[in-house]
Design a protein around this motif. Sequence first.
Motif, PDB file in Angstrom:
ATOM      1  N   LYS A 222       0.954  -1.096  -0.006  1.00 43.09           N
ATOM      2  CA  LYS A 222       0.187  -0.030   0.024  1.00 43.09           C
ATOM      3  C   LYS A 222       0.921   1.288   0.069  1.00 43.09           C
ATOM      4  O   LYS A 222       2.006   1.367   0.798  1.00 43.09           O
ATOM      5  CB  LYS A 222      -0.818  -0.061   1.266  1.00 43.09           C
ATOM      6  CG  LYS A 222      -2.023  -1.167   1.117  1.00 43.09           C
ATOM      7  CD  LYS A 222      -2.655  -0.990   2.388  1.00 43.09           C
ATOM      8  CE  LYS A 222      -3.884  -2.323   2.602  1.00 43.09           C
ATOM      9  NZ  LYS A 222      -4.708  -2.255   1.473  1.00 43.09           N
ATOM     10  N   LEU A 223       0.455   2.255  -0.711  1.00 40.58           N
ATOM     11  CA  LEU A 223       1.137   3.480  -0.879  1.00 40.58           C
ATOM     12  C   LEU A 223       0.007   4.430  -0.195  1.00 40.58           C
ATOM     13  O   LEU A 223      -0.985   4.675  -1.207  1.00 40.58           O
ATOM     14  CB  LEU A 223       1.574   3.941  -1.967  1.00 40.58           C
ATOM     15  CG  LEU A 223       2.092   5.140  -2.363  1.00 40.58           C
ATOM     16  CD1 LEU A 223       3.377   5.561  -1.488  1.00 40.58           C
ATOM     17  CD2 LEU A 223       2.600   5.496  -3.865  1.00 40.58           C
ATOM     18  N   ILE A 224       0.370   5.295   0.726  1.00 43.20           N
ATOM     19  CA  ILE A 224      -0.623   6.388   1.142  1.00 43.20           C
ATOM     20  C   ILE A 224      -0.017   7.705   1.008  1.00 43.20           C
ATOM     21  O   ILE A 224       0.988   7.956   1.424  1.00 43.20           O
ATOM     22  CB  ILE A 224      -1.022   6.101   2.600  1.00 43.20           C
ATOM     23  CG1 ILE A 224      -1.641   4.665   2.766  1.00 43.20           C
ATOM     24  CG2 ILE A 224      -2.111   7.014   3.045  1.00 43.20           C
ATOM     25  CD1 ILE A 224      -1.852   4.390   4.280  1.00 43.20           C
ATOM     26  N   GLN A 225      -0.510   8.369   0.247  1.00 42.32           N
ATOM     27  CA  GLN A 225      -0.207   9.950  -0.150  1.00 42.32           C
ATOM     28  C   GLN A 225      -0.662  10.977   0.859  1.00 42.32           C
ATOM     29  O   GLN A 225      -2.023  10.800   1.145  1.00 42.32           O
ATOM     30  CB  GLN A 225      -0.243  10.353  -1.453  1.00 42.32           C
ATOM     31  CG  GLN A 225       0.340   9.453  -2.333  1.00 42.32           C
ATOM     32  CD  GLN A 225       0.137  10.004  -3.859  1.00 42.32           C
ATOM     33  OE1 GLN A 225      -1.039  10.530  -4.279  1.00 42.32           O
ATOM     34  NE2 GLN A 225       1.128   9.715  -5.022  1.00 42.32           N
ATOM     35  N   ASN A 226       0.048  11.679   1.567  1.00 42.60           N
ATOM     36  CA  ASN A 226      -0.464  12.616   2.636  1.00 42.60           C
ATOM     37  C   ASN A 226      -1.164  12.042   3.620  1.00 42.60           C
ATOM     38  O   ASN A 226      -2.277  12.326   3.998  1.00 42.60           O
ATOM     39  CB  ASN A 226      -1.347  13.639   2.026  1.00 42.60           C
ATOM     40  CG  ASN A 226      -0.628  14.577   0.798  1.00 42.60           C
ATOM     41  OD1 ASN A 226       0.546  14.908   0.888  1.00 42.60           O
ATOM     42  ND2 ASN A 226      -1.223  14.458  -0.459  1.00 42.60           N
ATOM     43  N   PRO A 227      -0.543  10.997   4.539  1.00 40.64           N
ATOM     44  CA  PRO A 227      -1.189  10.137   5.377  1.00 40.64           C
ATOM     45  C   PRO A 227      -1.648  11.320   6.527  1.00 40.64           C
ATOM     46  O   PRO A 227      -1.033  12.238   6.780  1.00 40.64           O
ATOM     47  CB  PRO A 227      -0.123   9.331   5.825  1.00 40.64           C
ATOM     48  CG  PRO A 227       1.056  10.012   5.623  1.00 40.64           C
ATOM     49  CD  PRO A 227       0.912  10.706   4.427  1.00 40.64           C
ATOM     50  N   ILE A 228      -2.780  10.992   7.203  1.00 40.98           N
ATOM     51  CA  ILE A 228      -3.078  11.584   8.489  1.00 40.98           C
ATOM     52  C   ILE A 228      -2.803  10.795   9.770  1.00 40.98           C
ATOM     53  O   ILE A 228      -2.902   9.779   9.649  1.00 40.98           O
ATOM     54  CB  ILE A 228      -4.734  11.865   8.468  1.00 40.98           C
ATOM     55  CG1 ILE A 228      -5.367  12.264   7.112  1.00 40.98           C
ATOM     56  CG2 ILE A 228      -5.186  12.680   9.609  1.00 40.98           C
ATOM     57  CD1 ILE A 228      -6.817  12.331   7.025  1.00 40.98           C
TER      58      ILE A 228
END
Length: 911
Positions: free
Chosen positions: A713-719
Amino acid sequence: MKLKLFILTLFISTLAFSQTKGTISGVLTDKDSNNETLPFANVLLKGTQINGITDIDGKYSLSAPAGSYVIQYSFIGYESLEIPVTVIDSETVILNKALGAAGYKLSDVVITTHVNKQKETALLLEQKKAVEIKQSIGAQELSRKGVSDVATAVTKTSGITKQEGTGNIFVRGLGDRYNSTTMNGLPLPSDDPSKKNIKLGIFNTDIVESIGIDKTYNFRNFGDFGGANIDIVSKTHTGSKMLEIGFELGMNTLANSQKDFRLQDGPSKTGFSNTSYPKNPFSSYNFDTNWNTAAATPINTSIFIRGGSEFNVGENGKLGFFGTASFDNEYNYTTGVSNGSIGLNGIPRRNLNFESFSYNTNTTVMGNVNYKINANNSIKFNSLFVNTSSQDHQEFEGIIDRFDIASDGGGYIRRSNLDQTTVFINQLLGNHSLNERTNFNWGVSYNSLKNSIPDRMQNTLIPQNEQSDPDVKQVSDNNDSENHRFYQNLKDNQLAANLALDYKFNKEDEDYRGKFTLGYSGYTKKVGFQARQFNFDINTAVAQPVVDKNNIDGYFNQTNFSNNLFSIKTFNGGLAPQTYDGDQNIQAAFVGVEYKFTPKLTVVFGTRGEYIIQNIDWFTNISKGTNKFDKFEFLPSTSIKYELNEDQNLKFAASKSYTLPQFKERAPFQFEDVTEVIIGNPKLYSSTNYNADVKWEYFPKSSEIISLTAFGKLIQNPINEITITSATNDISYVNSGEKAVVLGAEFEIRKNIFENNAENKESLTTGFNASYMYNNQDFNGQKVENETDLTVFFSKTEGKLTGASDLLLNGDLSYFKEFSGDKNVLATVTYGYFSDRIYALGTSGRGDLVDKANGTLDFILKSKLTKNIGLGFSVKNILNPTIERIQDKQNVLVESYKKGVNFKVAATYTF
């Protein structure tokens, strides 16, 4: 003489060997489902050891010596069928038969079922046939493992764990914000203003037929997805009448060891509360409930009743009814150490010993009507009411603040809290086969939820003189909010709809190679939140009396209010609450194509377009404002299945999805806990997720599986939830960096160690799953500062995701013995383990807060004594490990406690 005996023996052996046999073969179908085939059904020649099971296409074949027999067909959830048959040498007898549904039941004591979708073998078959990568756990497996709620159920599958003390579910290291929860494919509301999903623990398994867990995104799901979609399939009834009642008694070893088990005054033992704030709290002291606690007897109980019936309607129709009602309560006690944030020098700002007394209830009522109009059309109405309550009375003693309050010890904090959730779910579902090629599915739902904290109480006492006598205490006057009462209400009303039309094309050899899907999903909700906190401002201009921590009402009363020892205040000086109101509207259209390019290769490609609107208005002690955003998301996905052979599949899935922030995370509210304050961030924005999975599956037998999955998984701009740089070190939410990466592997095996399918069955089965993950995210304080008004100094430039364990393990071993048709026994041992995981990220030079590795061992014993009576016994958390949280960089203990061992006995009676 020896020669004659040898010749005679040889002659007899030759006759026996040369004796020919006949064959009985055919296909077994389900007469209630348009004659679909029944795989994995049992076929037995009564009085013999000759038996078998139907294959994936419902086919069977038995060889037997010539003679007359009675052949018996059986399948859990269906009426058994017995047919006389004559076997003739060297000939084949063809017997094609159909089974109808029976009225078997499922209880928490006896493994039974009413439809085949609850059976482990049926769910494995569904997994095997599906093009998508999917995983399910059914009612049969839940009963075998002694699982009583949905939250615990999903943790029995690979890659999923539950965070201690929060109820949060983490899938492949991704927590609440990345997951979604549905019932029968329709979304559910959240019971917590800070959470996206409803707590799965509020759903008991009485209502569950199966739980589907989609860890790969597909175009039929809403796009707010990163970890998994968890779909609860509600139970229905088919077959003859059924009525069952049962009860349970239990205890927790730590709770029962307390001679003085104390809880908050006011809440009822039923879990329902009508407590509200005083209409005029400023001119007089007129609170209805006491600060002092009430005594309780910590015995856990449970009672339930469930039943169903089915009637024929006309020539082709059937009308089925199912209902269940239950009440459960549970007492728990923990004691240990709780420290606040640890400084750079490794010294905790707080150093407290604590006790926690808790009491939880669950009231569940569900009913549904299932109308099968004919073989091609059916509709179902499902209605569910759940009321849950959680009381927690906590007492902390020691150093409250090393640099300010009770710095040498003797401080005392007490918090009593009731959290009540009432949810009402209504669904109407339909399935229609319009013709041989076309199928139409639809569903609509209206859900309403109310969550309330009707009277949270908190007191802080400090020594009058820390040096001379720290046990002589007075009420702390350091901060108004240290002594307060808090009232909260959250309402969430939502309307949702799913429509999907499937059209088959390119027919070849009585089968269709392609399927086209066109659909619509809509989801709108309105959220209203109100909070009132009454702070007790201690008058420092007058001499304050000594206060007994066991008699807080001796201080907070009308007399002392009249004598001006304290006054009552709110953030705005009046009764107007802090509020936020939110609207969320998601409208989506999707299209998908499934095509079988070769007998072994099937591909699904789909895409979904979603238009998202999220608006929020707030009025708090910090500010007043409005925040709006809308966006369009284009979400492609694909699934590929290649059948290596009849028993093995290779599957691939890839997709794009997104993650929205929650209302509370964007509202600048100030939520106070004993050891932390949380504030929302209006400038928070959504993340973008990319997912990919490769899975190999091997099904040696109908009830066995071996699988291996690799995922990324690649998450851009994670919270992330972080500590911001401020005078009080408050916690907030930010898009903390550019990206996060999760890579991992999952392994699963279910194996029959031995199995005897004779008339009295006996088996020993085992299951094991493991997942290993690598996860990493970057932290960028400058990015946060540029995008928000917040300042953050991360302790490091990269680190792990919160809630993610590198290693997760689950194992079980079950022994089943049937003594007769009405008597059996089942014993199961289960074990679960998670490695270290981050609870909260470290900032300003502090280390991460880390939950240390832990393991849980349970034992479940169930027995059916007669046709009507079942008994059960369970022991859970046998190892009773110490739960620990540390701050890793400073290597200092932050929290430590034990939960105790839980014992339970149960009984059911079936009419």
